[in-house]
Design a protein around this motif. Structure first.
Motif, mmCIF file in Angstrom:
data_model
loop_
_atom_site.group_PDB
_atom_site.id
_atom_site.type_symbol
_atom_site.label_atom_id
_atom_site.label_comp_id
_atom_site.label_asym_id
_atom_site.label_seq_id
_atom_site.Cartn_x
_atom_site.Cartn_y
_atom_site.Cartn_z
ATOM 1 N N ALA A 180 32.341 44.842 49.796
ATOM 2 C CA ALA A 180 33.631 44.163 50.004
ATOM 3 C C ALA A 180 34.776 45.140 49.737
ATOM 4 N N MET A 181 34.672 45.909 48.685
ATOM 5 C CA MET A 181 35.747 46.864 48.377
ATOM 6 C C MET A 181 35.808 47.962 49.429
ATOM 7 N N ALA A 182 34.655 48.436 49.861
ATOM 8 C CA ALA A 182 34.625 49.491 50.880
ATOM 9 C C ALA A 182 35.174 48.968 52.199
ATOM 10 N N SER A 183 35.029 47.676 52.465
ATOM 11 C CA SER A 183 35.432 47.117 53.765
ATOM 12 C C SER A 183 36.944 47.152 53.949
ATOM 13 N N ARG A 184 37.672 47.370 52.870
ATOM 14 C CA ARG A 184 39.129 47.384 53.020
ATOM 15 C C ARG A 184 39.638 48.759 53.439
ATOM 16 N N GLY A 185 38.721 49.654 53.750
ATOM 17 C CA GLY A 185 39.108 50.943 54.320
ATOM 18 C C GLY A 185 39.896 51.828 53.376
ATOM 19 N N GLY A 186 39.613 51.723 52.113
ATOM 20 C CA GLY A 186 40.250 52.630 51.157
ATOM 21 C C GLY A 186 41.676 52.272 50.814
ATOM 22 N N GLY A 187 42.143 51.093 51.281
ATOM 23 C CA GLY A 187 43.524 50.709 51.004
ATOM 24 C C GLY A 187 43.751 50.253 49.574
ATOM 25 N N ALA A 188 42.678 49.908 48.870
ATOM 26 C CA ALA A 188 42.816 49.392 47.505
ATOM 27 C C ALA A 188 42.714 50.527 46.495
ATOM 28 N N GLY A 206 33.814 37.883 49.564
ATOM 29 C CA GLY A 206 35.089 37.398 50.101
ATOM 30 C C GLY A 206 36.137 37.256 49.007
ATOM 31 N N LEU A 207 35.712 36.785 47.861
ATOM 32 C CA LEU A 207 36.638 36.639 46.726
ATOM 33 C C LEU A 207 37.228 38.002 46.333
ATOM 34 N N VAL A 208 36.356 38.987 46.234
ATOM 35 C CA VAL A 208 36.802 40.337 45.844
ATOM 36 C C VAL A 208 37.732 40.923 46.905
ATOM 37 N N ALA A 209 37.388 40.734 48.176
ATOM 38 C CA ALA A 209 38.216 41.298 49.255
ATOM 39 C C ALA A 209 39.571 40.589 49.319
ATOM 40 N N LEU A 210 39.552 39.257 49.334
ATOM 41 C CA LEU A 210 40.806 38.513 49.525
ATOM 42 C C LEU A 210 41.729 38.634 48.314
ATOM 43 N N SER A 211 41.153 38.787 47.129
ATOM 44 C CA SER A 211 41.994 38.914 45.931
ATOM 45 C C SER A 211 42.371 40.376 45.678
ATOM 46 N N ARG A 212 41.900 41.257 46.534
ATOM 47 C CA ARG A 212 42.149 42.700 46.407
ATOM 48 C C ARG A 212 41.752 43.194 45.014
ATOM 49 N N SER A 213 40.598 42.743 44.593
ATOM 50 C CA SER A 213 40.084 43.165 43.285
ATOM 51 C C SER A 213 39.567 44.599 43.361
ATOM 52 N N SER A 214 39.800 45.352 42.304
ATOM 53 C CA SER A 214 39.280 46.723 42.279
ATOM 54 C C SER A 214 38.438 46.999 41.031
ATOM 55 N N ARG A 215 38.479 46.070 40.066
ATOM 56 C CA ARG A 215 37.652 46.256 38.862
ATOM 57 C C ARG A 215 36.759 45.025 38.701
ATOM 58 N N PRO A 251 46.579 36.469 38.875
ATOM 59 C CA PRO A 251 45.277 35.840 39.048
ATOM 60 C C PRO A 251 45.344 34.408 39.585
ATOM 61 N N ILE A 252 46.486 33.771 39.516
ATOM 62 C CA ILE A 252 46.567 32.370 39.928
ATOM 63 C C ILE A 252 47.107 32.239 41.352
ATOM 64 N N GLU A 253 48.041 33.123 41.714
ATOM 65 C CA GLU A 253 48.733 32.988 42.991
ATOM 66 C C GLU A 253 47.739 32.972 44.163
ATOM 67 N N GLY A 254 47.802 31.903 44.949
ATOM 68 C CA GLY A 254 46.956 31.815 46.143
ATOM 69 C C GLY A 254 45.489 31.573 45.846
ATOM 70 N N LEU A 255 45.139 31.320 44.602
ATOM 71 C CA LEU A 255 43.715 31.227 44.257
ATOM 72 C C LEU A 255 42.981 30.106 45.009
ATOM 73 N N PRO A 256 43.522 28.888 45.099
ATOM 74 C CA PRO A 256 42.773 27.844 45.814
ATOM 75 C C PRO A 256 42.437 28.241 47.253
ATOM 76 N N GLU A 257 43.380 28.883 47.938
ATOM 77 C CA GLU A 257 43.133 29.295 49.328
ATOM 78 C C GLU A 257 42.067 30.403 49.361
#
Ligand SMILES: C[S@@+](CC[C@H](N)C(=O)[O-])C[C@H]1O[C@@H](n2cnc3c(N)ncnc32)[C@H](O)[C@@H]1O
Length: 221
Positions: free
Chosen positions: A79-87, A52-61, A4-10
């Motif tokens: 946002a989750m659908a935009s990742r084309g089912g990769g998550a 954007g937060l959900v997509a960039l953090s690859r959140s699924s829940r 949850p912390i890695e890369g969070l500021p970016e």
């Protein structure tokens, strides 16, 4: 979300612009405003930040407390659908004691809409059962008042162990400002004012908490 912390500021800095460029939120409308004014037939700027937060953090829940018309949770689903089912398979839950905009939910079968008071233990139990593991993002957006928001944190942080908690309207009124001040002390550098990153109005504010999953939930009183 692995760490949850890695890369969070970016991620926080880039979330809004990423969503604006890559995620279509047309139709994710706020609906009837909670303040004087006409029906809002379009996304709020903070919807782009959340997407954007959900997509960039690859959140699924994701858990949202306070559905209203569904605009924010639909943005998260997009946002989750935009990742084309990769998550991983999405687990998206939203809770409200009112059922507005029922028809629109038909287009989002991946969103579990629970109807009830989120402070009710029976509703909390249903939320807990709806997730197969720790929640990535929890968005708390119920009545903007100290006690209710604090009780949401007391109930749901230990229940769904969110990596990130987003709080809306941390400066909306003296009660919320007092809560945010107390949370800032309790969470230390794990509480962050993200109003600017979220493109939220300065007068209302947006906050982020990063709970320590291995530590007890900070108590405010
Ligand atoms: C500000 S609106 C949510 C807006 C929505 N999150 C969005 O961004 O589009 C707050 C919602 O919280 C709901 N609410 C307030 N207190 C609640 C509670 N204790 N349990 C469930 N829903 C609650 C209200 O009915 C209202 O629809």
């Amino acid at each position: 979300m692995a760490n949850p912390i890695e890369g969070l500021p970016e991620i926080l800095d880039g979330a809004y612009t990423f969503a604006l460029q890559h995620i279509d939120l047309a139709g994710c409308s706020y609906g009837k405003p909670h303040w004087p004014g006409p029906y809002i037939d379009g996304p709020q700027p903070y919807y782009y930040f959340l997407a954007g937060l959900v997509a960039l953090s690859r959140s699924s829940r994701v858990l949202e407390l306070g559905t209203h018309f569904g605009g924010a949770i639909f943005s998260i689903a997009r946002a989750m659908a935009s990742r084309g089912g990769g998550a991983a398979s999405p687990e998206i839950v939203t809770v409200d004691f009112r059922t507005r905009n029922a028809e629109a939910f038909g287009a989002y079968p991946q969103v579990t809409r629970l109807v009830g008071n989120c402070l009710d233990p029976a509703v909390a139990a249903r939320v807990g059962q709806a997730f197969s593991g720790p929640v990535d993002v929890m968005f708390v957006d119920v009545t903007h008042e100290y006690e209710q928001t604090r009780r949401c944190l007391d109930i749901y942080v230990p229940l769904v162990t969110p990596a990130l908690v987003i709080l809306d309207d941390i400066r909306l009124n003296p009660s919320m400002a007092r809560l945010w001040a107390d949370l800032s002390i309790a969470y230390g550098d794990r509480a962050r004012d993200i109003t600017e990153s979220a493109r939220r109005e300065e007068t209302v504010g947006f906050g982020l908490l990063v709970p320590e999953r291995s530590a007890p939930t900070p108590s405010l009183r």
